[in-house]
Every structure is written in C-alpha cells, then in structure tokens.
Design a protein around this motif. Structure first.
Motif, PDB file in Angstrom:
ATOM      1  N   ALA A 144       0.820  -1.200   0.000  1.00  0.00           N
ATOM      2  CA  ALA A 144       0.000   0.000   0.000  1.00  0.00           C
ATOM      3  C   ALA A 144       0.861   1.261   0.000  1.00  0.00           C
ATOM      4  N   ALA A 145       1.978   1.222   0.725  1.00  0.00           N
ATOM      5  CA  ALA A 145       2.878   2.374   0.744  1.00  0.00           C
ATOM      6  C   ALA A 145       3.474   2.613  -0.634  1.00  0.00           C
ATOM      7  N   TRP A 146       3.816   1.530  -1.334  1.00  0.00           N
ATOM      8  CA  TRP A 146       4.382   1.688  -2.676  1.00  0.00           C
ATOM      9  C   TRP A 146       3.334   2.239  -3.643  1.00  0.00           C
ATOM     10  N   LEU A 147       2.102   1.784  -3.536  1.00  0.00           N
ATOM     11  CA  LEU A 147       1.034   2.301  -4.392  1.00  0.00           C
ATOM     12  C   LEU A 147       0.855   3.796  -4.149  1.00  0.00           C
ATOM     13  N   HIS A 148       0.893   4.202  -2.876  1.00  0.00           N
ATOM     14  CA  HIS A 148       0.757   5.627  -2.554  1.00  0.00           C
ATOM     15  C   HIS A 148       1.946   6.415  -3.081  1.00  0.00           C
ATOM     16  N   HIS A 149       3.126   5.851  -2.937  1.00  0.00           N
ATOM     17  CA  HIS A 149       4.346   6.505  -3.418  1.00  0.00           C
ATOM     18  C   HIS A 149       4.284   6.729  -4.928  1.00  0.00           C
ATOM     19  N   ARG A 150       3.879   5.714  -5.662  1.00  0.00           N
ATOM     20  CA  ARG A 150       3.782   5.819  -7.117  1.00  0.00           C
ATOM     21  C   ARG A 150       2.664   6.761  -7.530  1.00  0.00           C
ATOM     22  N   ARG A 151       1.615   6.816  -6.728  1.00  0.00           N
ATOM     23  CA  ARG A 151       0.494   7.726  -7.009  1.00  0.00           C
ATOM     24  C   ARG A 151       0.953   9.170  -6.952  1.00  0.00           C
ATOM     25  N   ARG A 152       1.825   9.494  -6.003  1.00  0.00           N
ATOM     26  CA  ARG A 152       2.336  10.865  -5.882  1.00  0.00           C
ATOM     27  C   ARG A 152       3.236  11.229  -7.047  1.00  0.00           C
ATOM     28  N   LYS A 153       3.957  10.244  -7.586  1.00  0.00           N
ATOM     29  CA  LYS A 153       4.911  10.518  -8.660  1.00  0.00           C
ATOM     30  C   LYS A 153       4.253  10.553 -10.032  1.00  0.00           C
ATOM     31  N   ALA A 154       3.113   9.892 -10.179  1.00  0.00           N
ATOM     32  CA  ALA A 154       2.451   9.809 -11.488  1.00  0.00           C
ATOM     33  C   ALA A 154       1.050  10.405 -11.385  1.00  0.00           C
ATOM     34  N   PRO A 155       0.842  11.611 -11.891  1.00  0.00           N
ATOM     35  CA  PRO A 155      -0.483  12.222 -11.826  1.00  0.00           C
ATOM     36  C   PRO A 155      -1.492  11.445 -12.662  1.00  0.00           C
TER      37      PRO A 155
ATOM     38  N   LEU B  99       4.275  -4.611 -10.216  1.00  0.00           N
ATOM     39  CA  LEU B  99       3.720  -5.497 -11.243  1.00  0.00           C
ATOM     40  C   LEU B  99       2.210  -5.340 -11.329  1.00  0.00           C
ATOM     41  N   ALA B 100       1.547  -5.235 -10.182  1.00  0.00           N
ATOM     42  CA  ALA B 100       0.095  -5.026 -10.186  1.00  0.00           C
ATOM     43  C   ALA B 100      -0.274  -3.720 -10.881  1.00  0.00           C
ATOM     44  N   LEU B 101       0.482  -2.663 -10.607  1.00  0.00           N
ATOM     45  CA  LEU B 101       0.233  -1.384 -11.285  1.00  0.00           C
ATOM     46  C   LEU B 101       0.414  -1.497 -12.785  1.00  0.00           C
ATOM     47  N   GLY B 102       1.398  -2.283 -13.205  1.00  0.00           N
ATOM     48  CA  GLY B 102       1.617  -2.480 -14.629  1.00  0.00           C
ATOM     49  C   GLY B 102       0.439  -3.154 -15.290  1.00  0.00           C
ATOM     50  N   HIS B 103      -0.186  -4.092 -14.618  1.00  0.00           N
ATOM     51  CA  HIS B 103      -1.364  -4.754 -15.186  1.00  0.00           C
ATOM     52  C   HIS B 103      -2.524  -3.767 -15.320  1.00  0.00           C
TER      53      HIS B 103
END
Length: 234
Positions: free
Chosen positions: A1-12, A226-230
């Motif tokens: 969940a922390a990684w998903l949040h981290h990537r969310r901040r970096k990718a609008p 990997l989940a985000l990539g899908h």
C-alpha cells in the motif's frame, strides 16, 4: 500500500483504489491490525473485507471468493491486497501452516477473472537456510498449492549472487512455464525507504526493517509495481 501511494504521488492521473482482504489464517478480529486502521485513516486503502471466522471489516463475507468479489464490486477496488492479519499458525511440516492460503487466494482470484500477483518472501539475511533467497514457504505454495498461471515479481536491484541463488531455487522447484518470474527495475533501497517515509508506523518483517532486510521490502514493492503495470495495460 505504501508503494502504491508513493507511485500515485509521482504519477499524476487517476489513482488506483486499493482494498485489504483479511483472512482468518491469523488473528480473527481486524481491530488487532493497527496497520489496517492506519492505512484506512490515511486514505491509502478504500476499505477492508474480512471472511471466514475473521470479523470486523467494513464488509464481512463468508469465504475468499465472496471477499474478493466484495472488495472489487462493493468497495470498488482496482488492487486487492489479500493476506492474513497478525499471526500465523504452523506445524513445521511443508503444507501444515496457514500461509498456504496465499496459493488458495491466487487460485480464487484467477477463477474470478482477476490477475493474481504473489508477494514474495525474500531475504538474504535470515539465518535460517530455508528462508534464504526465496523462502521455502513461497516455493511450496507455488509448486503444490496454486494451479493457475501467475507471475512472481522480483526486484532487479538484487546483486548477481542473490539473483543466482533465486534462479537456482526457481529452477529446482520446476515452476516454469506455469509460473513466470518478472524482474522489476527502479526498486532499490532508497526508493523503498522513500515510499515508507510517509507512513507513520514502523514496518517490520521478523523484527527487521528495510535497512536490515532490504530484499524483503523490495520484493513486496516489486509485486505492487507489477500489479500497477497490469492496471496500466488494462
């Protein structure tokens, strides 16, 4: 969940919604998990689902199938994090532990039309030989419990020696072609620590944090990537 949040901040753009499904393989009350409460308060997950004998989720369901369906269709999750809460029971035998449910959850997700992504238990500092590299728990689940096709994400930041050990374990387990390794780049120690920096509580595995056991945390983040990539591909 922390990684998903981290990537969310970096990718609008539209942020993927996540939900947590807690099984009854560990503690039964969801309230025992301070992480579940914190993630919901932070808005990093949309809600929680419990199933079986576990209870206290925003949605309570009968079994793993209805739990996954509730996370997707009631809570509207794009990504479902499914795992037991605090605690695990085991007997010291290859299949005699509640962790085998990870394979059952992967099978259920595939049967329902989802894309299962297994989070690896990965370590190179654990003193127990059976937990060095890919834990025997992961290899047993993939070999003896899952029947579906799935992918196992691993961080490309591992050293050549660490990769060599993992590839040997993978080959010895005979998991190809049903299970495929996916090496994910950009998940080094500094990126992992940056992702965890915004979280208010320490995150540990067997009492070790990201500085003591970097491969473990990088492996979990690789699965999230990997989940985000899908999601992006879909």
């Amino acid at each position: 969940a922390a990684w998903l949040h981290h990537r969310r901040r970096k990718a609008p753009g539209r942020a993927p919604a996540a939900a947590y499904v807690m099984s009854d393989g560990g503690a039964l009350p969801l309230s025992f998990s301070r992480h579940a409460a914190a993630l919901k308060e932070l808005g990093w997950i949309r809600g929680t689902v419990t199933f079986g004998h576990a209870y206290g989720g925003d949605v309570e369901t009968m079994n793993k199938f209805t739990a996954l369906l509730a996370a997707r269709h009631v809570l509207g999750a794009d990504v479902i994090i499914a795992a037991m809460g605090p605690g695990i029971a085991g007997t010291g035998t290859p299949l005699g532990h509640t962790g085998v449910e990870t394979g059952e959850l992967a099978n259920a997700a595939a049967k329902l039309g989802g894309i299962p992504v297994l989070m690896p238990r990965l370590s190179f500092v654990d003193r127990r030989e059976r937990h060095r590299g890919l834990s025997h728990h992961v290899l047993t689940v993939l070999r003896d419990v899952t029947w579906c096709e799935l992918e196992l994400a691993l961080p490309d930041s591992l050293s050549p020696e660490e990769k060599k050990l993992v590839l040997r374990q993978w080959s010895d387990a005979g998991l190809e072609p049903r299970c495929r390794l996916r090496w994910k780049s950009g998940i080094g120690a500094e990126e992992v620590k940056a992702a965890l920096a915004a979280y208010p509580f320490p995150v540990l595995t067997m009492g070790r944090g990201p500085d003591e056991d970097p491969a473990y945390f990088a492996g979990v983040c690789a699965a999230a990537e990997l989940a985000l990539g899908h999601l992006s591909a879909g």
